[in-house]
Write an enzyme that holds these catalytic residues in place. Sequence first.
Site, short mmCIF file in Angstrom:
data_model
loop_
_atom_site.label_atom_id
_atom_site.label_comp_id
_atom_site.label_asym_id
_atom_site.label_seq_id
_atom_site.Cartn_x
_atom_site.Cartn_y
_atom_site.Cartn_z
N ASP A 1 0.82 -1.21 0.00
CA ASP A 1 0.00 0.00 0.00
C ASP A 1 0.85 1.26 0.00
O ASP A 1 2.04 1.22 0.28
CB ASP A 1 -0.85 0.03 1.27
N LYS B 1 -2.52 4.26 -3.66
CA LYS B 1 -3.00 5.40 -4.43
C LYS B 1 -1.81 6.32 -4.66
O LYS B 1 -1.30 6.93 -3.73
CB LYS B 1 -4.07 6.11 -3.63
N MET C 1 -8.38 8.53 9.48
CA MET C 1 -8.90 8.99 8.18
C MET C 1 -9.90 10.12 8.33
O MET C 1 -10.73 10.33 7.45
CB MET C 1 -9.58 7.83 7.43
N1 SAH Z 1 -4.52 -0.17 9.26
C1 SAH Z 1 -4.01 1.14 9.57
C2 SAH Z 1 -5.06 2.22 9.34
C3 SAH Z 1 -5.48 2.35 7.91
S1 SAH Z 1 -6.55 3.67 7.65
C4 SAH Z 1 -3.50 1.15 11.01
O1 SAH Z 1 -3.71 0.20 11.76
O2 SAH Z 1 -2.82 2.13 11.36
C5 SAH Z 1 -5.42 4.96 7.22
C6 SAH Z 1 -5.40 6.01 8.31
O3 SAH Z 1 -4.54 5.61 9.36
C7 SAH Z 1 -4.87 7.34 7.88
O4 SAH Z 1 -5.85 8.11 7.22
C8 SAH Z 1 -4.49 7.96 9.19
O5 SAH Z 1 -5.63 8.41 9.89
C9 SAH Z 1 -3.97 6.75 9.94
N2 SAH Z 1 -2.51 6.66 9.83
C10 SAH Z 1 -1.81 5.64 9.29
N3 SAH Z 1 -0.48 5.87 9.42
C11 SAH Z 1 -0.36 7.06 10.04
C12 SAH Z 1 0.75 7.84 10.46
N4 SAH Z 1 2.01 7.44 10.26
N5 SAH Z 1 0.51 9.01 11.07
C13 SAH Z 1 -0.74 9.43 11.30
N6 SAH Z 1 -1.83 8.74 10.92
C14 SAH Z 1 -1.65 7.56 10.31
#
Ligand code: SAH
Length: 543
Positions: free
Chosen positions: A47, A69, A185
Amino acid sequence: MTGKLILSIFEAMSGKVYLIGAGPGDPGLLTLRGKEILECAAVVVYDRLVSPAILGMCNPRAKMVDVGKMPTHHKVKQSEINKLLVQFAIENPSGIVARLKGGDPFVFGRGGEEALELVSAGVEFEVVPGITSAISVPAYAGIPVSHRGIATSFHIITGHEKDNAEISLDFENLAKCQGTLIFLMGIANMDFIAKRLIECGKDPKTPLAFIEKGTTPYQRTVMATLETAGETIARENVTAPAITIMGGVVELGKTLAWKKNLPLSGKRLVVTRAAKQASGISARLGALGAEVIETPMIETHTLDCPYVIPAKAGISFESLANFDILAFTSTNGVESFFKQLFAAGYDVRVLAGKKIASVGRITEKKLLEYGIRCDYVPEDHTGEGLGKLLRCILDESDLTSSLSLPKGTASTSLDESRILLLQGNLADDTLLKILPKATRWIVYETLPVTELPEWKRESVASADAVVFASTSAVENFVQAVRSQETGVGSVSGACNLKPETSFCIGRMTEASAKKYGFETVTSDETTMDSLVKKIVEYYTKEP
Ligand code: SAH
């Protein structure tokens, strides 16, 4: 468990898909299990949020499939990703398909949907949990999601159920909830979410933090309250990926924010080393809190037509029969040599019986990837060290063969003219001076980078300092920066290049940087350790 054992276990599993969590960004937060699987995966489907450093850990021969994306591409639809996973598992009946996802695969990662598809196609799978951003990103900002006396629960919520304002969260219940609220998100919808929570009775003064690009060198925390959420996002230009954390625990971040207290926190440093050499220093500067912009000023290319020095004639791999010792002085040399050898229709069998020498441990490790063990590696990992070692071996073999050996004992005599050096076009003559009868094949060339990519120009110009390890890096950097039409640098002036400060290895590099008007700070010794120490001293010294 040893690497070999792990590999043999994996080899027994056929066509299996691993749903792996890559963690929030910091490559150190990938699990050991995840790394082990990536190292032997045949296919990696990844991803957008997965860090390049983690992609760099994958099996170099793995097929890498980007389904994220990208700015110029459309995101691959979830249904297509599901199908791709099944297809790759079928195409690799005895291999591993790694599905690498940001954070944890089952926390808003759609990992469940992928697993369901695999089950219905009869494909075996396993889940390797990852560290979710929901709790690790606050932790890197010094915010515990639960805290005695402040929050006895925390709730992870998606803020992106729908793209429009009709997001259908249970605001009534969320507003009543006393625990910490963590929105993933949700940045685009946060103004609406905050307003709805206030309408439903949540205290407008509830503290709130947006944490952008958490756990990466670009991490940023922006504090607000529920009532100022929307305007703060707009004013501070908070952008994805970011999480929003709400509740009393946010206040703790003011005291516990540890990452920003690291000695190089908030410093943006440009590292001009070649990509392969940069990772060591970049990781160390990153661990000290710096934001590192890797900007290699040279690029290496495998030559389509390698040539012999000094004759400049083309190379014939058949002539390998004329050499007994092959000496490699860089990983680029190893990679290029094998690329050319394979392209010419040969394989490693042509090296049977030959002695292999390497300048140091990294090159030795690279050779091992091709199944080749080194016979000679000098104590000091320099061209001179390698030259002296080979000279020593030649002298010893002369001595042995001049002794009268019992009948039937093979002579061990090695001939200097049967040494082949595999090098790049810029390699100096150190080895040839020590071994003048050796032959040198030029298998790759190094070219200067004369332009900075568009997306990098601004961040380079706004950096605090640039790290130079060679005079050519200084020259190329100045040329690249000046060639932009961004107002950075000047065509004739000598001193308005940005950044103004440079950290240099070696007096020659320093002199070169001074010539262009950089303020210079030079390491005491010509090592990366010494340079990193100097950088920390520079930024932590009392004013
Ligand atoms: N499976 C992932 C979440 C996927 S949804 C998890 O467990 O973290 C994607 C969202 O995760 C982003 O829109 C943001 O809100 C958050 N996110 C993922 N990585 C991030 C990071 N390094 N810093 C801040 N937010 C993050």
